[in-house]
Motif scaffolding. Structure first.
Motif, mmCIF file in Angstrom:
data_model
loop_
_atom_site.group_PDB
_atom_site.id
_atom_site.type_symbol
_atom_site.label_atom_id
_atom_site.label_comp_id
_atom_site.label_asym_id
_atom_site.label_seq_id
_atom_site.Cartn_x
_atom_site.Cartn_y
_atom_site.Cartn_z
ATOM 1 N N GLU A 570 0.832 -1.210 0.000
ATOM 2 C CA GLU A 570 0.000 0.000 0.000
ATOM 3 C C GLU A 570 0.864 1.257 0.000
ATOM 4 N N VAL A 615 -2.013 -0.445 12.849
ATOM 5 C CA VAL A 615 -3.223 0.378 12.935
ATOM 6 C C VAL A 615 -4.117 0.110 11.732
ATOM 7 N N PHE A 616 -3.503 -0.021 10.559
ATOM 8 C CA PHE A 616 -4.297 -0.176 9.347
ATOM 9 C C PHE A 616 -4.467 -1.638 8.924
ATOM 10 N N GLY A 617 -3.846 -2.542 9.661
ATOM 11 C CA GLY A 617 -4.031 -3.951 9.371
ATOM 12 C C GLY A 617 -3.542 -4.383 7.995
ATOM 13 N N VAL A 618 -2.357 -3.960 7.623
ATOM 14 C CA VAL A 618 -1.809 -4.429 6.352
ATOM 15 C C VAL A 618 -0.537 -5.230 6.622
#
Lengths: 698, 168
Positions: A570, A615-618
């Motif tokens: 990402e 935090v963003f779960g990637v």
């Protein structure tokens, strides 16, 4: 064919409000005693067009009130009345009342009739008392409710000549391109003109040749201009008319024509070709209301001419345009990428074509962006009035100096910066500038100065609000802060830290709160508003010499300068304004707090690590802190170290809302489309810090 | 063109609708063709944090940011690999906050069919373990059962964010 006038209401209101703003500005510029005719003309035109508009739309209260204003203004314009402070005060109040009335009409609410009637009475009184010494009590011969003001006799300024002009065009006048209306207008500009139309030659409708002139005029012109000047007006019509110009004696005392109800009536009558009503000034009876419409004839076209340079476009349309151009930029960069892969003899041509396209697209984007930009004078324009009113109420002498009011910034930013600026200016007048005697005692000029300054600086706009008043009193701020236990009794603070205290909620050092400011709500709100816009505010102050607040704002909210960062596959955009520093942590630099939270030492304190991938779960490329990068970001006064895989590059990105088709996401302020057409999320740093802290707490 | 419009008007007058049908595994679903914006091939999406698992992420659809929903995951079907044959159907929903566009990932697009209103039967109740609130009805077309989707019901809550787990 009935036309629904309601469809024009919005445009009327919008134009009227703008016109009132310009009227207010002109009033404030007006020199007492020696008023500039240009300014009075501007003011008069505003009153006149609002009167005309509201009469057309049937807002009779507005029309009636504006009419009284117009009468007063006409007196000023004709130099039959002095521009005194009292008169400008009345007119400023009238601006407020007109604004209120229009707003009420717009919202279909009842008008505050009492307030309107009171002011209208005052205005009429002022008209009636013209040329009387201001101190003399008024034996007011005024009927308050009647829209027609009492006509009052006054000695008219003497003019050199009175010309009687008999103008009888031949039927072919129009064929040679002559326009009687233009000539009459020209005459009305060189003196006081009254016009009598002779329509005796007018045939019946069946016999009427539209290209022939059947009308004749008898004109009376009071002017200082010589015969040659008057003759010159008719130069082009020579041979197309019978023209007789004779001089008549100027009457010693002519009644001043007073604008009255006849003026709007004459405009409404279609038969009245030139809007100039029949008048015989020589025998003008005192009570007969003389139309002031002659003035309207030459004011009208002028007002029209100044509007010719701009058109009204809704912001929606501009936003659409911005979107489309944004698309174009992306398509263009895709083409450029593609073009670099071509080979062969045509490839070079293709690439040079693509380069031209790129340049044109950039220019287009900048132009569209500029359409949304307005000069900051839209915000600044309210301050002269405000400072004048405030200083009057406080008994202070304050001069307002504004520079850079043509500096442009985005309309959305402008809308949101108004209130904070008002607050700062109000503070400067109320708390900053001292009373005149205090200033004298301190060896300063009695009149204090508040200055507003706007300029562009490195892709941002800076607005400074300052004063040469007392400056911030550090000791008092410290004392107050200690009283409120905001800081410990023995804590020492740097100057910047002390000034920082005034931005805390509920903090005010004013000894007495006034109705103007000092209740301690404010500076925190000012700072919050500015932060919401992605801007910053700082204070410079010297005790006894004054203070300066420096606000830095992004030029536009549609675009953000961002740093792209990679986490796994990402890409995220971090707004540059939030980034303090990017660094690589070495092993052993990270300490654990209570076994879980990671912190590291940065400049003068410990900063927590926020792992963006968690935090963003990637899925990140690495979870080892020393293999990635730490980006120290700040939001709402808190710093965190954002852990990312890599930095990619800096670029300006166009902000697109996620909420259009989806919904708000915590920690994300929007999205943008990258050069390859993919979507990247823009981080909302303060939101992200909140989300991360909640995670740590959980 | 005119013929198509005429056919549509005829169809509407006869109380029938044109439906775009697509497949998920063995099942065939239908959506009102007037809601379909476009059909495009699969391409990688940008993930959105804290979104429900069936909201895969967002795509750039000619300048607007459009969320993409995996219908298999939405219906708790077995997950399938995304292949070049995987299709995204971009649909328009009417939600309380206005018109929104979103894309659904399906296995493949089959056909456009005319469904007469009289052919639509209500979906039977299956009890608590099968949720049928977003099935508008069942239609039988040339021997196959087509489930007609009420996309406003299906997606409305996802895009307006009512029933969602908190951020943490």
């Amino acid at each position: 064919m009935a036309i629904d006038l309601a469809q024009f209401h919005d445009a009327f209101f919008e134009e009227s409000f703008e016109a009132l703003d310009s009227m207010e500005a002109a009033l404030l510029k007006l020199n007492l005693g020696a008023p500039e005719p240009e300014l009075i003309g501007t003011i008069f035109r505003v009153a006149h067009s609002i009167k005309g508009g509201s009469a057309t739309f049937g807002f009779s209260e507005v029309a009636s009130f504006t009419h009284t204003c117009e009468t007063l203004l006409d007196e000023l314009r004709g130099n039959r009345m002095q521009v005194t402070r009292h008169v400008t005060d009345l007119l400023l109040k009238s601006v407020d009342v007109m604004r209120e009335m229009l707003r009420s009409v717009q919202r279909k609410e009842p008008i505050d009739a009492q307030r309107v009637a009171d002011l209208q009475f005052d205005l009429e009184l002022a008209i009636a008392q013209k040329n009387q010494p201001a101190a003399a009590p008024a034996p007011a011969p005024v009927v308050a409710a009647a829209p027609a003001p009492a006509a009052v006799e006054a000695a008219k300024p003497r003019v050199a000549h009175r010309w009687r002009i008999s103008f009888r065009p031949y039927p072919q006048l129009f064929v040679h391109g002559n326009d009687p209306l233009r000539m009459i207008r020209e005459l009305s500009e060189i003196g006081e003109l009254s016009v009598k139309l002779d329509g005796n030659a007018l045939p019946s409708l069946e016999a009427l040749e539209p290209e022939s002139c059947y009308l004749a005029w008898d004109l009376t012109l009071d002017t200082d201009a010589a015969r040659e000047v008057v003759n010159g007006v008719f130069d082009w019509a020579e041979g197309d008319c019978d023209l007789q110009i004779t001089e008549e004696e100027v009457p010693v005392q002519a009644a001043a024509p007073v604008a009255a109800t006849a003026a709007p009536a004459s405009e409404a009558k279609p038969s009245n070709v030139v809007n100039i009503a029949d008048a015989k000034p020589a025998e003008a009876p005192k009570e007969a209301p003389h139309p002031a419409a002659a003035a309207a004839v030459h004011e009208g076209p002028k007002a029209g001419a100044t509007d010719g340079g701009s058109i009204r476009v809704s912001t929606e349309k501009i936003d659409e345009l911005m979107n489309t151009v944004g698309e174009l930029v992306i398509t263009q960069s895709m083409l450029t990428q593609l073009g670099s892969k071509f080979t062969g003899h045509a490839a070079e041509q293709l690439r040079s074509g693509l380069a031209t396209l790129e340049r044109n697209v950039r220019e287009l984007q900048e132009s569209v962006m500029r359409v949304r930009m307005l000069p900051i004078s839209f915000v600044f324009s309210r301050f002269p009035r405000m400072v004048r009113d405030l200083s009057g109420r406080l008994g202070k002498h304050v001069e307002l100096k504004m520079t850079g009011d043509q500096t442009e910034l985005d309309k959305t930013v402008m809308e949101k910066i108004g209130d904070p600026l008002v607050h700062l200016v109000r503070n400067s007048v109320d708390h900053g500038i001292e009373m005149p005697d205090v200033r004298s005692a301190a060896g300063k000029p009695q009149t204090g100065t508040v200055f507003l300054n706007a300029y562009h600086k490195g892709g941002a706009i800076t607005v400074e609000v300052g004063d040469d008043g007392g400056g911030l009193n550090k000791d008092r701020i410290l004392k107050k802060a200690r009283e409120r236990n905001l800081i410990g009794p023995n804590e020492t603070l740097s100057d910047d830290q002390i000034y920082e205290l005034i931005f805390m909620a509920g903090f005010s050092t004013a000894e007495q709160t006034t109705d103007i400011s000092g209740r301690g709500v404010g500076m925190d709100v000012v700072r919050r508003n500015i932060k919401e816009l992605g801007g910053t505010i700082e204070v410079r102050s010297e005790y006894g010499k004054g203070s300066r607040f420096i606000i830095t704002l992004p030029l536009t909210l549609a675009i953000v300068d961002g740093q792209s960062v990679a986490v796994g596959t990402e890409t995220y955009i971090v707004p540059l304004i939030t980034i303090i520093e990017s660094l690589q942590l070495k092993q052993g630099m990270v300490n654990r707090v209570a076994g879980s939270g990671e912190v590291f030492w940065f400049r003068d304190g410990y900063v927590p690590v926020v792992r963006l991938h968690e935090v963003f779960g990637v899925e990140p490329r690495t979870t080892q802190l020393h293999e990635g990068l730490i980006m120290v970001v700040e939001g709402e006064g808190r710093k965190v170290g954002l852990f990312v895989d890599d930095l990619l590059g800096q670029q300006q990105v166009v902000i697109k809302s996620l909420e259009t088709n989806f919904r708000r996401v915590d920690g994300v302020s929007g999205a943008t489309i990258l050069g390859d057409g993919a979507v990247a999320l823009i981080l909302d740093v303060p939101g992200l810090i909140r989300v991360a802290t909640q995670r740590l707490a959980a | 063109m005119t013929n198509q419009v005429a056919a549509q008007i005829d169809a509407a007058a006869a109380g029938s609708n044109q439906m775009l049908t697509f497949t998920l595994g063995e099942e065939t679903y239908g959506v009102d063709i007037l809601r379909v914006q476009e059909i495009r091939g699969w391409q990688p999406v940008t993930r959105i944090p804290q979104a429900p698992s069936h909201v895969l992420g967002v795509l750039n659809l000619r300048g607007s940011i459009v969320p993409i929903v995996d219908l298999r995951m939405r219906f708790n079907l077995q997950h399938a690999e995304y292949t070049p044959l995987t299709v995204i159907i971009v649909l328009t929903v009417q939600s309380a906050t206005g018109r929104r566009d979103f894309g659904v990932v399906v296995d493949g697009v089959s056909d456009v069919i005319d469904v007469a209103a009289s052919d639509v039967k209500p979906a039977p109740e299956f009890g608590a373990h099968v949720s049928t609130e977003f099935i508008e009805g069942l239609a039988s077309v040339s021997g196959r059962m087509v489930m007609l989707l009420d996309i406003d019901q299906l997606i409305g809550a996802d895009v307006t964010g009512v029933a969602l787990s908190p951020a943490a």
